[in-house]
Design an enzyme around this catalytic site. Structure first.
Site, short mmCIF file in Angstrom:
data_model
loop_
_atom_site.label_atom_id
_atom_site.label_comp_id
_atom_site.label_asym_id
_atom_site.label_seq_id
_atom_site.Cartn_x
_atom_site.Cartn_y
_atom_site.Cartn_z
N TYR A 37 0.84 -1.21 0.00
CA TYR A 37 0.00 0.00 0.00
C TYR A 37 0.88 1.26 0.00
O TYR A 37 0.66 2.19 -0.79
CB TYR A 37 -0.90 -0.04 1.24
CG TYR A 37 -1.89 1.09 1.35
CD1 TYR A 37 -2.98 1.17 0.48
CD2 TYR A 37 -1.77 2.06 2.34
CE1 TYR A 37 -3.91 2.20 0.60
CE2 TYR A 37 -2.70 3.08 2.47
CZ TYR A 37 -3.77 3.14 1.59
OH TYR A 37 -4.69 4.16 1.72
N1 LIG Z 1 -9.93 5.30 5.02
C1 LIG Z 1 -8.69 5.66 5.33
O1 LIG Z 1 -8.27 5.62 6.49
C2 LIG Z 1 -7.76 6.15 4.26
C3 LIG Z 1 -6.53 6.69 4.66
C4 LIG Z 1 -5.64 7.15 3.68
C5 LIG Z 1 -5.98 7.08 2.35
N2 LIG Z 1 -7.18 6.56 1.98
C6 LIG Z 1 -7.47 6.48 0.54
O2 LIG Z 1 -8.70 7.12 0.27
C7 LIG Z 1 -9.29 6.53 -0.89
C8 LIG Z 1 -10.75 6.20 -0.59
O3 LIG Z 1 -10.78 5.23 0.46
P1 LIG Z 1 -12.04 5.00 1.42
O4 LIG Z 1 -11.54 4.98 2.79
O5 LIG Z 1 -13.13 5.93 1.04
O6 LIG Z 1 -12.39 3.49 1.01
P2 LIG Z 1 -13.78 2.77 0.68
O7 LIG Z 1 -13.44 1.32 0.68
O8 LIG Z 1 -14.87 3.28 1.56
O9 LIG Z 1 -14.09 3.24 -0.82
C9 LIG Z 1 -13.27 2.86 -1.90
C10 LIG Z 1 -14.06 2.93 -3.19
O10 LIG Z 1 -13.20 2.49 -4.26
C11 LIG Z 1 -13.89 1.51 -5.03
N3 LIG Z 1 -12.94 0.55 -5.60
C12 LIG Z 1 -12.19 -0.35 -4.92
N4 LIG Z 1 -11.47 -1.09 -5.79
C13 LIG Z 1 -11.79 -0.65 -7.03
C14 LIG Z 1 -11.39 -1.03 -8.34
N5 LIG Z 1 -10.53 -2.04 -8.55
N6 LIG Z 1 -11.90 -0.35 -9.39
C15 LIG Z 1 -12.80 0.65 -9.20
N7 LIG Z 1 -13.22 1.05 -7.97
C16 LIG Z 1 -12.72 0.41 -6.92
C17 LIG Z 1 -14.85 0.83 -4.05
O11 LIG Z 1 -15.93 0.18 -4.70
C18 LIG Z 1 -15.29 2.01 -3.19
O12 LIG Z 1 -16.41 2.66 -3.75
C19 LIG Z 1 -8.44 5.31 -1.24
O13 LIG Z 1 -7.57 5.62 -2.31
C20 LIG Z 1 -7.65 5.06 0.03
O14 LIG Z 1 -6.42 4.42 -0.22
C21 LIG Z 1 -8.08 6.09 2.91
#
Ligand SMILES: NC(=O)c1ccc[n+]([C@@H]2O[C@H](COP(=O)([O-])OP(=O)(O)OC[C@H]3O[C@@H](n4cnc5c(N)ncnc54)[C@H](O)[C@@H]3O)[C@@H](O)[C@H]2O)c1
Length: 251
Positions: free
Chosen positions: A155
């Protein structure tokens, strides 16, 4: 706080859930329209149906160049014009380094980094021909500190790549009016962090590392993304912005 998206249409990958969904709501509140790209068809359709006319969903798996590029072309056709791209779609990988298989590493890189490249690359061509546009890539503090809060080596590597890509696109896109920025969240309360949220020891350990002493609501992350996606950030490009409760404290 609402940012102005009047007469603007923004593509949001991963817009069906979590942070991406809050970005979608922020764009709509600011008077804009969205085209959601996501792999979760059921959730995305439900979101778009609730938004009304002029908002679209296109199914795409971020690990497929063909699907991402076709979905972006379809979004351009359906919307008539695109003003911005927010790349929120992503997955986490939480295995200790010694347990990361080639498949695990490659899958994480494919979705988080290659997927971001495909989307940036396809929209870059369009923005170049159409007077510019704004790109926001959602990265993570893991990309700066080598992971460790939740996401680990695969990641962290994917998100470090996203940070590098963001700067390169900003550098080469500036002359065409293309701005490209990234946002680095820390622990945010979405489905992605369900396991962490339900493990009270781990949760507390992570929270203790955050100067603001808590995890973020997805809306708080969306605020920085919306700023970068809006004209309020008209002179900001190549920025890797932390929205992390103070965890990285970088200078
Ligand atoms: N939640 C956290 O703590 C956190 C921290 C740092 C960064 N992020 C980043 O923020 C972004 C959003 O994360 P989140 O927490 O909202 O996660 P989440 O799991 O709630 O949402 C992720 C979304 O991406 C979609 N997705 C996943 N794999 C996919 C694929 N192969 N093709 C198309 N769509 C796909 C899912 O269907 C979902 O709608 C991500 O890039 C994640 O790495 C999240």
């Amino acid at each position: 706080m609402a940012f102005d998206f009047t007469n603007k249409t923004i593509i949001v990958t991963g817009g069906a859930n979590g942070i991406g969904l809050e970005v979608v709501h922020g764009i709509i509140e600011g008077g804009g329209k969205v085209a959601i790209l996501d792999i979760n068809e059921e959730a995305a359709r439900e979101v778009v149906e609730g938004l009304g006319e002029g908002n679209f969903f296109f199914k795409a798996d971020m690990s497929s160049s063909k699907e991402v590029r076709e979905a972006i072309q379809n979004a351009i056709k359906a919307s008539g014009k695109i003003d911005g791209l927010v790349n929120c779609a992503g997955i986490v990988s939480t295995l200790p380094f010694e347990e990361v298989s080639d498949e695990e590493f490659e899958r994480t890189i494919k979705i988080n980094l290659n997927g971001t490249f495909y989307a940036n690359s396809e929209i870059f061509k369009y923005f170049k021909e159409n007077g510019g546009g704004r790109i926001v890539n959602v990265s993570s503090v893991a990309g700066k500190v080598g992971g460790g809060l939740l996401g680990t080596s695969a990641y962290a590597t994917s998100k470090a790549g996203v940070n590098g890509l963001t700067k390169a696109v900003a550098k080469e896109g500036g002359k065409y009016g293309i701005a490209c920025n990234a946002v680095c969240p820390s622990y945010t309360l979405t489905k992605m962090t369900n396991d962490l949220q339900t493990n009270s020891d781990k949760h507390q350990r992570v929270v203790n590392m955050i100067p603001l002493g808590r995890a973020a609501q997805p809306k708080e992350i969306a605020q920085m993304i919306l700023f970068f996606a809006s004209d309020a950030a008209s002179f900001v490009t190549g920025e890797i912005g932390d929205v992390d409760g103070g965890i990285t404290l970088d200078g």
